[in-house]
Design a protein around this motif. Structure first.
Motif, PDB file in Angstrom:
ATOM      1  N   ILE A  86       0.834  -1.042   0.009  1.00  0.00           N
ATOM      2  CA  ILE A  86       0.088   0.149   0.153  1.00  0.00           C
ATOM      3  C   ILE A  86       0.892   1.418   0.162  1.00  0.00           C
ATOM      4  O   ILE A  86       0.629   2.184  -0.708  1.00  0.00           O
ATOM      5  CB  ILE A  86      -0.873  -0.022   1.152  1.00  0.00           C
ATOM      6  N   ARG A  97       2.843   7.219   0.423  1.00  0.00           N
ATOM      7  CA  ARG A  97       3.126   7.788   1.762  1.00  0.00           C
ATOM      8  C   ARG A  97       3.159   6.632   2.774  1.00  0.00           C
ATOM      9  O   ARG A  97       2.384   5.340   2.239  1.00  0.00           O
ATOM     10  CB  ARG A  97       1.993   8.679   2.664  1.00  0.00           C
ATOM     11  N   ASP A 154      -6.374  -2.943  -5.388  1.00  0.00           N
ATOM     12  CA  ASP A 154      -5.046  -3.360  -6.198  1.00  0.00           C
ATOM     13  C   ASP A 154      -4.298  -4.287  -5.883  1.00  0.00           C
ATOM     14  O   ASP A 154      -3.896  -5.183  -6.573  1.00  0.00           O
ATOM     15  CB  ASP A 154      -4.556  -2.075  -6.532  1.00  0.00           C
ATOM     16  N   VAL A 170      -8.473   1.822  -2.368  1.00  0.00           N
ATOM     17  CA  VAL A 170      -8.113   1.474  -3.763  1.00  0.00           C
ATOM     18  C   VAL A 170      -6.866   0.741  -3.948  1.00  0.00           C
ATOM     19  O   VAL A 170      -6.717  -0.140  -4.711  1.00  0.00           O
ATOM     20  CB  VAL A 170      -8.299   3.030  -4.585  1.00  0.00           C
ATOM     21  N   ALA A 171      -5.827   1.073  -3.071  1.00  0.00           N
ATOM     22  CA  ALA A 171      -4.764   0.456  -3.418  1.00  0.00           C
ATOM     23  C   ALA A 171      -4.748  -1.132  -2.771  1.00  0.00           C
ATOM     24  O   ALA A 171      -4.233  -1.880  -3.271  1.00  0.00           O
ATOM     25  CB  ALA A 171      -3.388   1.230  -2.609  1.00  0.00           C
ATOM     26  N   LEU A 191       2.131   2.107  -3.301  1.00  0.00           N
ATOM     27  CA  LEU A 191       1.074   2.590  -4.166  1.00  0.00           C
ATOM     28  C   LEU A 191       0.682   3.845  -3.960  1.00  0.00           C
ATOM     29  O   LEU A 191       0.423   4.735  -4.989  1.00  0.00           O
ATOM     30  CB  LEU A 191       0.003   1.490  -4.259  1.00  0.00           C
ATOM     31  N   ILE A 192       0.465   4.283  -2.777  1.00  0.00           N
ATOM     32  CA  ILE A 192       0.049   5.468  -2.310  1.00  0.00           C
ATOM     33  C   ILE A 192       1.081   6.655  -2.306  1.00  0.00           C
ATOM     34  O   ILE A 192       0.700   7.871  -1.796  1.00  0.00           O
ATOM     35  CB  ILE A 192      -0.994   5.405  -1.424  1.00  0.00           C
ATOM     36  N   ARG A 210      -8.819   5.474   4.137  1.00  0.00           N
ATOM     37  CA  ARG A 210      -8.874   6.488   3.306  1.00  0.00           C
ATOM     38  C   ARG A 210      -9.142   5.801   2.153  1.00  0.00           C
ATOM     39  O   ARG A 210      -9.028   4.550   1.799  1.00  0.00           O
ATOM     40  CB  ARG A 210      -7.687   7.191   3.457  1.00  0.00           C
ATOM     41  N   LEU A 211      -9.864   6.699   1.069  1.00  0.00           N
ATOM     42  CA  LEU A 211     -10.446   6.127  -0.190  1.00  0.00           C
ATOM     43  C   LEU A 211      -8.855   5.832  -1.039  1.00  0.00           C
ATOM     44  O   LEU A 211      -8.855   4.485  -1.552  1.00  0.00           O
ATOM     45  CB  LEU A 211     -10.897   7.290  -0.943  1.00  0.00           C
ATOM     46  N   ASP A 212      -7.813   6.549  -0.936  1.00  0.00           N
ATOM     47  CA  ASP A 212      -6.542   5.936  -1.826  1.00  0.00           C
ATOM     48  C   ASP A 212      -6.329   4.782  -0.886  1.00  0.00           C
ATOM     49  O   ASP A 212      -5.686   3.960  -1.887  1.00  0.00           O
ATOM     50  CB  ASP A 212      -5.536   7.030  -1.518  1.00  0.00           C
ATOM     51  N   GLU A 213      -6.163   4.469   0.344  1.00  0.00           N
ATOM     52  CA  GLU A 213      -5.793   3.383   0.961  1.00  0.00           C
ATOM     53  C   GLU A 213      -6.844   1.954   0.386  1.00  0.00           C
ATOM     54  O   GLU A 213      -6.000   0.926   0.189  1.00  0.00           O
ATOM     55  CB  GLU A 213      -5.921   3.494   2.263  1.00  0.00           C
TER      56      GLU A 213
END
Length: 127
Positions: free
Chosen positions: A30, A36, A63, A59-60, A33-34, A54-57
């Motif tokens: 993760i 951070r 993935d 999605v990762a 991908l993000i 979080r949303l970005d997490e």
């Protein structure tokens, strides 16, 4: 926490384990991908419903686990029910296609017989 958050936490744990990933390995992927840092304890807390994702997490995570994000938002039983329903639909469509193919073959056979009869009659009248 909401039902969706609880479902996500449970599915995260199930799918991470199914993929054979430790919490640390998932956190590392993760992070890649993000862009951070995500600590393995953050994954552990998320799986225990103690930390929101979080949303970005999210999605990762999807993935990394190679699955649609929506699959992490639905209970496995609901997914299994939908799969069963889709399989029934597929079976019905296959049967319908088989029937249509049979009817098409009968129509082709009738057309061939009609053409032969026309040819016979034309030959009989001398054309």
């Amino acid at each position: 926490m909401t039902a969706a958050t609880e479902t996500f936490a449970r599915r995260l744990s199930e799918e991470r384990q199914r993929a054979g990933l430790s919490q640390a390995a998932l956190a590392a992927r993760i992070t890649d991908l993000i862009g951070r840092s995500m600590d393995p304890s953050a994954v552990a807390r998320a799986e225990k419903h103690e930390r929101a994702i979080r949303l970005d997490e999210a999605v990762a995570i999807a993935d990394v686990l190679q699955m649609p994000l929506t699959s992490l938002l639905r209970d496995k039983d609901a997914i299994d029910e939908e799969i069963d329903e889709l399989r029934r639909d597929l079976s019905l469509h296959q049967w319908q296609l088989s029937q249509a193919e049979e009817e098409a073959q009968q129509a082709q056979d009738s057309m061939s017989a009609t053409r032969r009869r026309i040819a016979e009659l034309e030959d009989a009248r001398g054309e």
